[in-house]
Design an enzyme around this catalytic site. Structure first.
Site: not given
Lengths: 324, 324
Positions: B56, B81, B207, B211, B213, B309
Site C-alpha cells: 500500500k 482501518s 479472492e 469475498g 465480488d 502483499s
C-alpha cells in the site's frame, strides 16, 4: 603465531570458497525501527534463511566436502536432535553420499521427517537410557562412517565462520558483532573471521541465563560444567563448552551477555512483527541481547552486526510460546 | 488505444521513478521446496517487506507526491482501518505534510498506534452508526484536505503496479502472475504492468471464497455487489469492485481463483515454516491459491510470479489463527 591456531582466517576464506553456490549467501536485513530503538546502525545477518533454516549447513557442508572419495563412498554419521541433523543430511545428499543420523526417539516428528526428507537414515535411541556419544561412535565404527561433530572440528568451525565473513565483506567496518553461543562453533568461527578482517572489532556472545557455561568458563579461564540448562533456546542447551571451541573463544571473545526466556520471546515477537521474519528461540538471542541491554554490549555503538542464527520453529510451537 | 486507458505502462514507470529511494525495492524470494511442490519455478515478490509492511505504501506515496505544493501545505486525509492508513500516514510524513486518518474506534490498538507513530492525527468513528465515506469527505472538505483513496485513483493504481514492474524486470519472462484482489488496485496496476511488458502473460487474481465480488463481476461483465464477506483475509473484505479498478480488470485479468480460510491458514503456515517469512491472511492468498489448486491456475506452468502483499499481523493474532 597463527600457525598454532586451530582455525585461521584463511581456513574460513577456504570454507567460503568450498560452500559457494551450495550454501546461500544470506541477506543482510536493515530496519529503521531497530536502528531507532537501539540508537545505532544494526546489520542483521539472516541465517534463518540459510538452507535447512540455520547456519549449521555451512559447517556441515564444509566438513563433509573435505572427506576423501573413499570415505564419501562409505558415508557419514551424526548425532543431533536439532539443526545439525538436517545440515549433515543435506550436505551428504548434495555431495552424493549417505548419512545416518542418531536422534532421540522423542524428537518432534517434524524434525524426524525433515531429516529423513533429505534422504538420511534415522536411527533412534532412548535419551534417558542411551549415551549418544558412545552410540554414535559405535555406529560410525561398525559401519565405517565418518562422524561429523556439531562443533568440535576445525572444518565445522571454519564453515560457521563464513556467515560473519560474508557480513563484514558486505557491510564493512563494525564496532561490535553479537552472536549466539551454544557449543561455541558459530562464535568461534565468527570471532576468527571478524578479528582477522577487523582486529579492533568487539565480539560478544549471547547465552540463555540458565545456560551460561561459556560465560562461567571464560571467567574461570577453564571449561566449567553446569547442570543441563532448562531454556526455550534448545539449540543453546549446552552444559560445557567444547574443548576446541573454547580454546578459540577464550582468546577472541570479548564478553558474554545473558538473556532470559522472556527476553528471547520479546525478540522473537519483534522479529515477527517488525522484521517480518521467523526466528527460533536460539536464533533470536543476539537480537534479544541487543533489545534488552544494548548499552551493556557496547556503551557507544555506531555500527553493530548480529546473527539471527536459525528459524526452525513450527507455527504451532511459536503459538505456544507467544500466544499470550 | 492506450490513451483511453486510465492507467498505462508509462504511468507505472513514472510511478517507479517517483517512489525510487523512498519505497523499498523488495526482494524476490525463491524456495526449492515451493518449486518442487508446485512443479514450476516460483518467484515470490515480498511486499510484506515493503515499508509499513504492505504494498500500500507504493500507491499512497505516488498519489501524495503528485499533489500541488499548495495542497501539501494543507494536508491529506484517508479512511482505513488497515494498511492504507499507515501507508498514507508515512507517505505524508516523508513528503513533509500532515495526515488525518479516519479509523473505526474498535480498530486494534496496535494499528492505531502504528498509524499515530507515523505522525498522523487519528479521528475515530463508530463503524456501526457512521458512514465512513461521508465522514471522510466531510472531514476533508471542512479542513481543505486531499482525500487519498485506497484504490479508486490512477496514481494509486499506478503506484501499486510498480511491484509487478520490479518483479518482471528482475526475473524476466513469466507464464503467469498471481495477485491478491481486494478493492482491485494491486491487481489492476499489476495487470497493466505485466501485460504492458509481456503481452502473453496470464494474470490471475485471488479472492477469499466468501469475498468473490470481483469474480462474480467479471463473470457478469458488470460490477456485482455481495454481502460484506466474513473472512480472515480482512484486507480483502470488499463487497463490490471499484469502478475504476474494475474498468481495468475486466479488460486485463484472465481469471480469479478462490481460496478458503483454511487454505489461507495453510499458506501462512507454509510461509512461516518453509519461507521463514510473515504474511497476514490477505497477504497469503496468492500463495494459498498456488499451493491449493495450482493446476487450475495454469495447467502447464513453468515460471510463475506471486505477490505476498502484506505482513501486518501481530504474533498474538497469528497464534490465535494457527495455534491449533
Amino acid at each position: 603465531m597463527s600457525d598454532a591456531q586451530p582455525v585461521t582466517l584463511q581456513d574460513i576464506q577456504d570454507a567460503a570458497a568450498q560452500i559457494k553456490g551450495v550454501a546461500h549467501r544470506t541477506p543482510v536485513l536493515r530496519s529503521r525501527t531497530l536502528d531507532e530503538l537501539v540508537g545505532a546502525q544494526v546489520f542483521v545477518k539472516c541465517e534463518n534463511l540459510q538452507r535447512i533454516g540455520a547456519f549449521k549447513f555451512r559447517g556441515a557442508y564444509n566438513a563433509v566436502s573435505r572427506l576423501s572419495a573413499e570415505q564419501l563412498a562409505r558415508g557419514v554419521a551424526a548425532y543431533s536432535s536439532g539443526n545439525h541433523a538436517q545440515a549433515v543430511a543435506l550436505a551428504a545428499r548434495e555431495l552424493g553420499t549417505t548419512a545416518v543420523i542418531l536422534m532421540p526417539e522423542d524428537t518432534p516428528r517434524s524434525k524426524l521427517e525433515a531429516t529423513a526428507g533429505y534422504g538420511a537414515e534415522i536411527v533412534t535411541y532412548d535419551r534417558y537410557t542411551g549415551n549418544r556419544t558412545a552410540m554414535g561412535e559405535a555406529l560410525a565404527a561398525e559401519r565405517g562412517l565418518a562422524l561429523v561433530p556439531p562443533y568440535e572440528h576445525p572444518h565445522v568451525i571454519a564453515g560457521q565462520g563464513t556467515a560473519a565473513l560474508e557480513l563484514l565483506e558486505e557491510v564493512g567496518e563494525l564496532d561490535t558483532l553479537v552472536v549466539p553461543v551454544g557449543g561455541g562453533g558459530l562464535i568461534a568461527g565468527s570471532a576468527v573471521a571478524a578479528k582477522g578482517l577487523q582486529p579492533g572489532i568487539r565480539v560478544i556472545g549471547v547465552e540463555p541465563e540458565e545456560g551460561d557455561d561459556t560465560k562461567r568458563s571464560l571467567e574461570a579461564g577453564r571449561r566449567v560444567s553446569i547442570p543441563v540448562p532448562r531454556t526455550i533456546a534448545d539449540g543453546q542447551a549446552a552444559d560445557i563448552p567444547g574443548e576446541l571451541t573454547f580454546s578459540v573463544n577464550r582468546r577472541l571473545v570479548d564478553g558474554i551477555a545473558l538473556v532470559s526466556d522472556d527476553q528471547i520471546r520479546d525478540a522473537m515477537r519483534f522479529a515477527f512483527e517488525r522484521l517480518k521474519t521467523v526466528v527460533e528461540p536460539s536464533g533470536a538471542t543476539a537480537l534479544a541481547a541487543l533489545l534488552s541491554h544494548r548499552t551493556a554490549l557496547d556503551p557507544a555503538p555506531r555500527r553493530i552486526g548480529i546473527v539471527l542464527s536459525g528459524g526452525n520453529i513450527s507455527a504451532q510451537r511459536f503459538a505456544e510460546l507467544l500466544g499470550d
